[in-house]
Design an enzyme around this catalytic site. Structure first.
Site, PDB file in Angstrom:
ATOM      1  N   HIS A 128     -28.884  -3.871 -27.037  1.00 49.22           N
ATOM      2  CA  HIS A 128     -27.725  -2.764 -27.855  1.00 49.22           C
ATOM      3  C   HIS A 128     -26.593  -3.504 -26.349  1.00 49.22           C
ATOM      4  CE1 HIS A 128     -26.092   0.766 -29.227  1.00 49.22           C
ATOM      5  NE2 HIS A 128     -26.559   0.134 -30.384  1.00 49.22           N
ATOM      6  N   ASP A 205     -35.418   0.616 -22.555  1.00 48.10           N
ATOM      7  CA  ASP A 205     -34.479   1.428 -23.900  1.00 48.10           C
ATOM      8  C   ASP A 205     -35.672   1.640 -24.846  1.00 48.10           C
ATOM      9  OD1 ASP A 205     -33.614   1.578 -26.076  1.00 48.10           O
ATOM     10  OD2 ASP A 205     -31.433   0.168 -25.337  1.00 48.10           O
ATOM     11  N   GLN A 208     -35.480   1.652 -29.963  1.00 50.58           N
ATOM     12  CA  GLN A 208     -36.565   1.297 -31.547  1.00 50.58           C
ATOM     13  C   GLN A 208     -37.770   1.127 -31.702  1.00 50.58           C
ATOM     14  OE1 GLN A 208     -34.845   0.972 -34.005  1.00 50.58           O
ATOM     15  NE2 GLN A 208     -32.599   0.365 -33.891  1.00 50.58           N
ATOM     16  N   CYS A 373     -24.407  -3.941 -33.109  1.00 49.45           N
ATOM     17  CA  CYS A 373     -24.092  -3.624 -31.432  1.00 49.45           C
ATOM     18  C   CYS A 373     -24.687  -4.702 -30.592  1.00 49.45           C
ATOM     19  CB  CYS A 373     -24.432  -1.690 -31.113  1.00 49.45           C
ATOM     20  SG  CYS A 373     -23.678  -1.020 -32.011  1.00 49.45           S
TER      21      CYS A 373
END
Ligand code: C6P
Length: 415
Positions: A128, A205, A208, A373
């Site tokens: 992202h 990250d 999700q 993104c």
């Protein structure tokens, strides 16, 4: 009893917790299939926030009156809920931030102070923008180099290439646990092991991942793990930076201001301990308490059953969409979460995803269209944008059927 699943999973009972799912959009029942973008909120979260403002509203960590102590206790209880949810060793390893984006910027800015000219940062082709741009900014500041792990046509990381990219110059590996655009679940534990063998620190990250699977930061041995509240059924404007205490303690503050200090004079300021060192200013109190309520809600659900049900939706949706002539799926990794990106064509060629999204919206169906993104990923697959349907545990096969009918309607309009 569920109408939609062959599993022992009561979707209808869970749906009843989410008031918005009963809404109608353009006169049609809402089919909310945009969960990777943001999730809906259960009444338990809405009621917690309502109660906070009716009975507890006050500033935290700053007052010795009753309400302030109530609010402070609730906030710190939420920190312990987050700690337990991701199995952090200590609650002071949980830093409240605005979201994934701010968490990554915090680490890039603060931990990034350690970097020197010629050091390298490894990211992947499926990141992202918020896990690309802060590292580019750091590289520009420090003269460091960005290295990118390529992906194959299915949208899986090329692990051999990753091993080749790692070197003694690698200082940070910043990688998504699950791709928001492709749904690919990355072999994160192995990625971390390989980075650690080279002495690099790993930021994951998890934006999700946390909504879809149980995350154990200690089992993963993640150095930093970040996620956003709004994707895990909590309010917007709140997110989490988990960091190993030893790393956080050694890092300089990110923002200066109230609460992050131990003492201030014009000659010298000393800083508070973690987590407060990284929490300058009045925090997003109701957001934090709402996040605690959302994670408590999730703890009350069998997360393994959730994961299994979402896989059932993924497989049902994949089969159903592939039954449409002229539809192609972008992202066909062997290990995926319940996210399906696709392109739709009619007799006249590809229909632009924005047109697909607009027509579906008229049918009450919410999907996301655009580059999500992830512009470098769009370039990798040679598309300007995709349509993306992303499912949560409250979605049903009937909603997927509605999506398929909507897509056939799009094709008729563009025939
Ligand atoms: N992805 C999507 O529709 P923030 O905006 O800070 O809450 O989250 C940013 C972010 C970071 N990493 C990943 C993997 C993400 O999916 C997101 C947010 C949304 O896919 C909005 S662009």
């Amino acid at each position: 009893m569920t109408t939609s699943s062959t599993l022992d999973f009561d979707v209808e009972a869970l749906r009843a917790d989410f008031p918005i799912l009963a809404e109608r959009v353009h006169g049609k029942p809402l089919a909310y299939l945009d969960n990777a973008n943001t999730s809906q909120k259960p009444r338990q979260v809405i009621e917690t926030i309502d109660h906070y403002y009716r009975a507890m509203n006050s500033n935290v960590h700053r007052g010795n009156h009753f309400l302030s102590q109530q609010a402070t206790n609730a906030l710190e209880a939420a920190r312990r809920t987050v700690q337990a949810f991701i199995n952090a060793r200590e609650d002071r390893e949980i830093i409240f931030v605005r979201g994934t984006t701010e968490a990554i910027n915090l680490v890039a800015s603060s931990f990034g102070e350690n970097l020197r000219k010629g050091d390298e940062i490894v990211i992947s082709a499926m990141e992202h923008h918020s896990n690309i741009v802060p590292w580019q900014m750091l590289c520009a500041r420090k003269g460091a180099e960005l290295r990118v792990i390529p992906i194959n046509d299915a949208g899986e990381l090329m692990m051999d290439e990753y091993e080749h990219l790692l070197s003694d110059r690698t200082k940070i590996v910043a990688i998504t646990h699950i791709s928001n655009t492709l749904g690919t679940v990355n072999p994160i534990k192995r990625i971390i092991e390989l980075a650690h063998e080279r002495g690099a620190v790993v930021l994951v990250d998890g934006a999700q991942a946390v909504p879809h699977e149980a995350v154990d930061v200690q089992a993963l041995d993640a150095d930093f793990y970040v996620f956003s509240g709004h994707k895990v059924f909590a309010p917007t404007g709140i997110g989490v930076l988990y960091g190993k205490a030893s790393l956080l303690e050694a890092m300089p503050p990110y923002h200066g201001g109230g609460a992050m200090i131990s003492s201030v004079s014009f000659e010298k300021t000393t800083y508070n301990d973690i987590p407060f060192k990284f929490e300058a200013g009045t925090p997003h109190v109701e957001g934090i308490i709402g996040l605690g309520a959302a994670l408590e809600y999730l703890r009350g659900i069998d997360l393994d059953a959730v994961a299994e049900y979402e896989q059932e939706l993924l497989h049902y949706g994949t089969e159903a969409l592939l039954g449409i002539d002229g539809l192609r799926i972008i992202g066909t990794a062997a290990h995926k979460t319940s996210v399906i990106s696709f392109m739709l064509s009619s007799a006249n060629g590809d229909v632009h995803p924005h047109d697909v999204g607009t027509i579906l919206d008229n049918e009450g169906i919410a999907i996301r269209t655009g580059h999500h993104c992830t512009q470098p990923l769009m370039k990798r697959f040679g598309v300007p944008a995709t349509c993306r349907a992303s499912f949560a545990f409250y979605n049903t096969k009937e909603e997927i059927d509605a999506l398929v009918r909507g897509l056939r309607k799009v094709q008729k309009i563009f025939a």
